[in-house]
Design an enzyme around this catalytic site. Structure first.
Site, mmCIF file in Angstrom:
data_model
loop_
_atom_site.group_PDB
_atom_site.id
_atom_site.type_symbol
_atom_site.label_atom_id
_atom_site.label_comp_id
_atom_site.label_asym_id
_atom_site.label_seq_id
_atom_site.Cartn_x
_atom_site.Cartn_y
_atom_site.Cartn_z
ATOM 1 N N LYS A 49 37.690 40.924 37.961
ATOM 2 C CA LYS A 49 38.707 40.180 38.709
ATOM 3 C C LYS A 49 40.064 40.817 38.494
ATOM 4 O O LYS A 49 40.394 41.088 37.340
ATOM 5 C CB LYS A 49 38.714 38.728 38.200
ATOM 6 C CG LYS A 49 39.739 37.840 38.869
ATOM 7 C CD LYS A 49 39.740 36.439 38.271
ATOM 8 C CE LYS A 49 40.792 35.590 38.977
ATOM 9 N NZ LYS A 49 40.926 34.265 38.398
ATOM 10 N N LYS A 79 38.974 40.829 33.229
ATOM 11 C CA LYS A 79 39.987 40.138 34.026
ATOM 12 C C LYS A 79 41.333 40.780 33.732
ATOM 13 O O LYS A 79 41.797 40.783 32.596
ATOM 14 C CB LYS A 79 40.011 38.652 33.661
ATOM 15 C CG LYS A 79 41.045 37.870 34.452
ATOM 16 C CD LYS A 79 40.963 36.391 34.117
ATOM 17 C CE LYS A 79 42.022 35.605 34.869
ATOM 18 N NZ LYS A 79 41.984 34.174 34.508
HETATM 19 ZN ZN LIG Z 1 43.872 30.527 32.333
#
Ligand SMILES: [Zn+2]
Length: 371
Positions: A296, A243
């Site tokens: 992501k 992420k």
């Molecule tokens: Zn968070």
């Protein structure tokens, strides 16, 4: 055999031929639909920067999930907007938390729908960070210095020693707090306990897949152990393994009311420049017991998705995030692009890069087009 024997346009001549040789097919069963659940009843509040996306009370979330499920979308992922926030993210792990309530209702009303629970603390913390915020030694010593100075001062205009002590403590903690906003860190190991507690609480409420998005080191292992100890050894973990700290999350923070009140998330989310480090993040999460992995955002990191697909055997998800959605919506509203065409093209590109699961705000609209 080159031109003129080879003519690639031969297979592009008609829609039927193009369909026959299509390499990447999109189906609604790849989609996971994100839902933002808020307190109240009959609440359906559109997110300003994400037209078509709403904060939904539990009853409305049930309707939205039923609709998505009927269109062939197999899963939703839940985010919560709690009544109140504090410094230990109580709303994330309490039995009657907003996501826990939504999960119980959805399990009852939409059987067969896979419920994913996003596990993070930022939506439930008063400061909006994904873990416990701890003052650095600098902030602590500044508070201590203020306390000592004030204790020795004779000019504090208060009646009693008790009042004086209270006033000193107040000023010292205000100064430490001020310093903390400049010099703070997220306490990794202390945050793990809250993430594990949140995961168990969600599994207990009926969440089928635990999806940690906080980016603390060691969280997958901590969550796996806690789930197993609580009797949820069959509950899989979808880890937001790679992420990235991204500007594309902007509209989500409005949707989930989770903007950090100070600092940013670069000390725990990944640097967008690092592909090799992303592979290490994924590898570690797999070692700790992740059942599925996620990259992501999606569009600016298609190469990371492709590299992960190449290297790892686990089911791979990608999150088409709020900013990706908002850009398409904004341009479409100006008639600068064809909304449906760009929507489908963006989803196909994520699939082609190698993601078999796509978290997208377009789940319903795309499923409708594919149906
Ligand atoms: Zn968070």
């Amino acid at each position: 055999m080159a031109f003129p024997v080879t003519r690639l346009r031969r297979l592009r001549r008609t829609a039927e031929l193009r369909n026959l040789v299509c390499e990447t097919r999109l189906t609604p069963d790849a989609f996971v639909y994100p839902l933002f659940v808020c307190p109240g009843e009959g609440v359906r509040r559109e997110v300003r920067s994400m037209p078509g996306v709403y904060n939904l009370s539990v009853d409305e979330a049930v309707k939205e999930a039923e609709e998505a499920h009927a269109l062939g979308v197999p899963a939703v992922i839940l985010f919560g907007l709690p009544d109140k926030k504090d410094e230990v993210a109580t709303g994330a792990w309490e039995e009657n938390g907003i996501v826990q309530r939504a999960a119980r209702a959805l399990k009852r009303e939409v059987p067969g729908l896979i419920l994913m629970g996003d596990v993070c603390l930022c939506e439930y913390m008063s400061h909006g960070h994904c873990g416990i915020v701890k003052a650095t030694p600098f902030a602590q010593s500044l508070g201590a210095a203020a306390r000592d100075t004030l204790k020795s001062a004779r000019v504090v205009a208060v009646q009693s020693e008790q009042e004086k002590a209270t006033a000193i403590e107040k000023i010292a903690s205000q100064m430490a707090d001020y310093a903390r906003r400049i010099e703070f860190e997220i306490d990794n190991d202390a945050s793990l306990e809250l993430l594990a507690r949140t995961s168990v609480s969600l599994a207990r409420a009926g969440i089928d897949v635990i999806a940690p998005s906080d980016m603390m080191d060691g969280r997958v292992g901590a969550i796996r152990r806690a789930l197993d100890e609580a009797g949820f050894s069959n509950t899989p973990i979808l880890s937001y393994a790679a992420k990235f700290a991204s500007g594309f999350y902007g509209p989500f923070r409005e949707a989930a009311d989770s903007t950090p009140q100070f600092g940013d998330r670069r000390s725990y989310q990944m640097d967008g420049a690092n592909l090799r480090e992303a592979m290490r993040e994924i590898e570690l999460d797999i070692e700790e017991g992740a059942d599925m992995i996620m990259v992501k955002p999606a569009m600016p990191y298609l190469d990371v998705i492709a590299a992960a697909r190449e290297r790892f055997e686990l089911p791979l998800a990608a999150y088409q995030v709020s900013g990706e959605y908002a850009m398409i919506e904004a341009a479409a509203r100006n008639n600068w692009i064809d909304r449906e065409r760009v929507m489908m093209e963006s989803l196909v590109s994520i699939r082609r890069a190698g993601a078999s699961i796509i978290l997208t705000y377009y789940a319903k609209d795309a499923a409708r087009l594919l149906g």
